[in-house]
Structures are given as C-alpha cells and as structure tokens.
Scaffold this motif. Structure first.
Motif, PDB file in Angstrom:
ATOM      1  N   THR A   1      -5.262   6.066  -0.014  1.00  0.00           N
ATOM      2  CA  THR A   1      -4.177   4.826   0.207  1.00  0.00           C
ATOM      3  C   THR A   1      -4.482   3.934  -1.251  1.00  0.00           C
ATOM      4  O   THR A   1      -5.784   3.777  -1.684  1.00  0.00           O
ATOM      5  CB  THR A   1      -5.005   4.003   1.148  1.00  0.00           C
ATOM      6  OG1 THR A   1      -4.648   4.492   2.441  1.00  0.00           O
ATOM      7  CG2 THR A   1      -3.936   2.706   1.315  1.00  0.00           C
TER       8      THR A   1
ATOM      9  N   GLN B   1      -3.536   0.626  -3.542  1.00  0.00           N
ATOM     10  CA  GLN B   1      -3.077  -0.563  -3.393  1.00  0.00           C
ATOM     11  C   GLN B   1      -2.342  -1.091  -4.502  1.00  0.00           C
ATOM     12  O   GLN B   1      -2.733  -0.937  -5.945  1.00  0.00           O
ATOM     13  CB  GLN B   1      -4.424  -1.800  -3.452  1.00  0.00           C
ATOM     14  CG  GLN B   1      -4.096  -3.124  -3.323  1.00  0.00           C
ATOM     15  CD  GLN B   1      -5.129  -3.895  -3.169  1.00  0.00           C
ATOM     16  OE1 GLN B   1      -6.198  -3.362  -3.035  1.00  0.00           O
ATOM     17  NE2 GLN B   1      -5.095  -5.350  -3.516  1.00  0.00           N
TER      18      GLN B   1
ATOM     19  N   VAL C   1       0.515   5.529   0.483  1.00  0.00           N
ATOM     20  CA  VAL C   1      -0.303   6.340   1.126  1.00  0.00           C
ATOM     21  C   VAL C   1      -0.180   7.967   0.587  1.00  0.00           C
ATOM     22  O   VAL C   1       0.835   8.055   0.733  1.00  0.00           O
ATOM     23  CB  VAL C   1      -0.203   6.552   2.418  1.00  0.00           C
ATOM     24  CG1 VAL C   1      -1.165   7.516   3.428  1.00  0.00           C
ATOM     25  CG2 VAL C   1      -0.735   5.276   3.202  1.00  0.00           C
TER      26      VAL C   1
ATOM     27  N   PHE D   1       0.820  -1.248  -0.018  1.00  0.00           N
ATOM     28  CA  PHE D   1      -0.029   0.107   0.015  1.00  0.00           C
ATOM     29  C   PHE D   1       0.675   1.189  -0.034  1.00  0.00           C
ATOM     30  O   PHE D   1       2.002   1.303   0.615  1.00  0.00           O
ATOM     31  CB  PHE D   1      -1.012   0.047   1.228  1.00  0.00           C
ATOM     32  CG  PHE D   1      -1.886  -1.283   1.224  1.00  0.00           C
ATOM     33  CD1 PHE D   1      -3.070  -1.083   0.561  1.00  0.00           C
ATOM     34  CD2 PHE D   1      -1.469  -2.385   1.927  1.00  0.00           C
ATOM     35  CE1 PHE D   1      -4.087  -2.132   0.535  1.00  0.00           C
ATOM     36  CE2 PHE D   1      -2.507  -3.381   1.982  1.00  0.00           C
ATOM     37  CZ  PHE D   1      -3.745  -3.389   1.197  1.00  0.00           C
TER      38      PHE D   1
ATOM     39  N   ASN E   1      -6.366  10.632   4.253  1.00  0.00           N
ATOM     40  CA  ASN E   1      -5.348  10.346   3.114  1.00  0.00           C
ATOM     41  C   ASN E   1      -6.238   9.315   2.155  1.00  0.00           C
ATOM     42  O   ASN E   1      -7.071   8.742   2.330  1.00  0.00           O
ATOM     43  CB  ASN E   1      -4.211   9.328   3.984  1.00  0.00           C
ATOM     44  CG  ASN E   1      -3.350  10.507   4.808  1.00  0.00           C
ATOM     45  OD1 ASN E   1      -2.923  11.490   4.608  1.00  0.00           O
ATOM     46  ND2 ASN E   1      -3.248   9.768   6.024  1.00  0.00           N
TER      47      ASN E   1
END
Length: 258
Positions: A217, A219, A165, A163, A215
């Motif tokens: 995120t 993937q 961010v 991930f 935030n």
C-alpha cells in the motif's frame, strides 16, 4: 433350471468383483495418495517479497523470490513476473527501453493504448512483464526491479492523501527439464514470450507461492478542494507576470531589423 444356474453364477461374479475392489481399490488409492503426499513433503516453499524503495512521486518496486534450499540446477530455469500496475501508478515505457539498453532491468509493457499523462481517474490498470534475474548473493533467489510513478489524483475535500494498492504479481516459471518443484506448485500454463529479445512464445508454468505481504500500500499526497481558488489565482498571476517580463525583455533587447 438353466436360467436359475446362470443367475446364480452372475450374482457370484458380482460378489467376487466387489470383494476384489474392496481389497485392491482402497490400497491403490492409498498408494497414490501416499505417493502424492511424498512429493508434497519434499516440496520446498516459494516465497515472494515486494518492497518499495525511494520517496516521493517516483518509486522503485523491488520483487524478490526465494526458493527453498536443496533445489539444484535453477540456472536452467527462467522466472517471469507479470506485475499488475493499478490506476494510481504508471510505468514509463521509454524509461524501460533506456534501462534495457543499460542492462539494468528486463521489462516490457504488454498493455495497449497506454497514456502516461492521464490522471488516475481516466487511466486503466496496466500489465508489465519482468524477466527476473538470479541474485548473485543468493543461489536460490531471483529478483526483479521496476520503476513506478504516481499519477495525479482528484483533490479531496478534507484529507490530503489517498492510497494506492499494488497487488501481488503472477509468478511464471519455465525450465528446460522437468523439475519436482513444477509438480509441486505449478497449477496452470500461460503463454508468454520466451525472452525479451525475441518473439518466440513459450508455455510458462504459473506457480503458487507464499507472499511475505498480502499487498503493498502506497500513500499518495493529493490537493485539497478548498485551495482551488488560491491555486488558480496564484497560477494566473505568475503566468501574467512571467509573460510580461518576457515581452519587456524581447522588446528591449530584441533585434527586429529585417
């Protein structure tokens, strides 16, 4: 006797000053606080929203900023977004130059020694300045567009994903005249280029705002270490096969006469 009279007068003056402060000081402080609260009460909230468009390794970051209703003459203000790009992503400066030429977005890299080919574990966080444009469908809105791309990550032993961010950006505002909203939410000044096409420096107001999301995120798919031997073997086999076919074609159809 004279000294005693002077002492009594001094004490009287002290009591008189204290009484004056008690009657006027709190009232003045209350008036200032009430005035400040009145300004705050008329402040319209600034809302920022980040969205990520598209799928795959090449995404578009869309930033929307909405001011509260009732703010006039926003056309006299400019909005600048300072976006921090994490190590798991990169922005292509050549792509930004192409987008600027086509008038799609106004953005520029401000980070030095930037390598778009480096994997995430060898890269550093970068910074991009985006000059937001007013939304044609919303008189109190600005929006900015930035293409971002995934970097390669280290393979994992178990999980085939990681991930990244994207933190919320800094919101900078510059107005040709004094606006109440600057008194409401501006808490510091930042030096930055006045516009993309010139090198003049302006003092922008760094604005406080409310973010819809804390935030963003993302993937990111990554390889697995257990597949290392298989990937290396297949890659080597395909390389040898293609090289052999190229050599056979060259010797069969090539003209080597001098």
């Amino acid at each position: 006797m004279a000294a005693w009279v002077v002492a009594v007068r001094a004490v009287a003056w002290l009591f008189l000053g204290a009484a004056t402060w008690l009657t006027r000081g709190p009232a003045a402080a209350f008036t200032a606080a009430s005035s400040d609260a009145g300004i705050r009460a008329t402040c319209s909230e600034i809302t920022l929203r980040q969205e990520v468009l598209k799928d795959g390794f090449h995404r578009d970051l869309l930033i929307k900023v909405k001011f509260g209703e009732g703010i006039e003459d926003l056309q006299r203000c400019r909005l600048l977004i300072k976006q921090y790009i994490p190590t798991g992503l990169f922005v292509d400066p050549y792509e930004l130059a192409s987008l600027r030429e086509r008038n799609i977005t106004e953005a520029m890299m401000i980070s030095e020694n930037f390598d778009i080919e480096a994997p995430n574990y060898l890269s550093k966080e970068s910074e991009v300045l985006i000059y937001a444009r007013q939304d044609s469908q919303c008189t109190d809105c600005f929006q900015a567009f930035l293409p971002v791309h995934y970097r390669y990550h280290r393979p994992h032993s178990k999980d085939g994903e990681t991930f990244t961010v994207v933190s919320n950006p800094d919101l900078l505002m510059y107005c040709e005249q004094e606006f109440p909203i600057l008194k409401c939410w501006a808490h510091s000044e930042v030096a930055a280029p006045c516009a993309l096409e010139n090198e003049d420096i302006c003092q922008w107001n760094k604005m406080k705002y409310k973010s819809v999301y804390k935030n963003v995120t993302l993937q990111v798919p990554v390889g697995l270490t257990i597949h290392t031997s298989l990937v290396c073997s297949v890659t080597l086999l395909v390389t040898i096969l293609c090289s052999t076919l190229i050599l056979v074609t060259v010797f069969k159809y090539g003209n080597f006469s001098l």
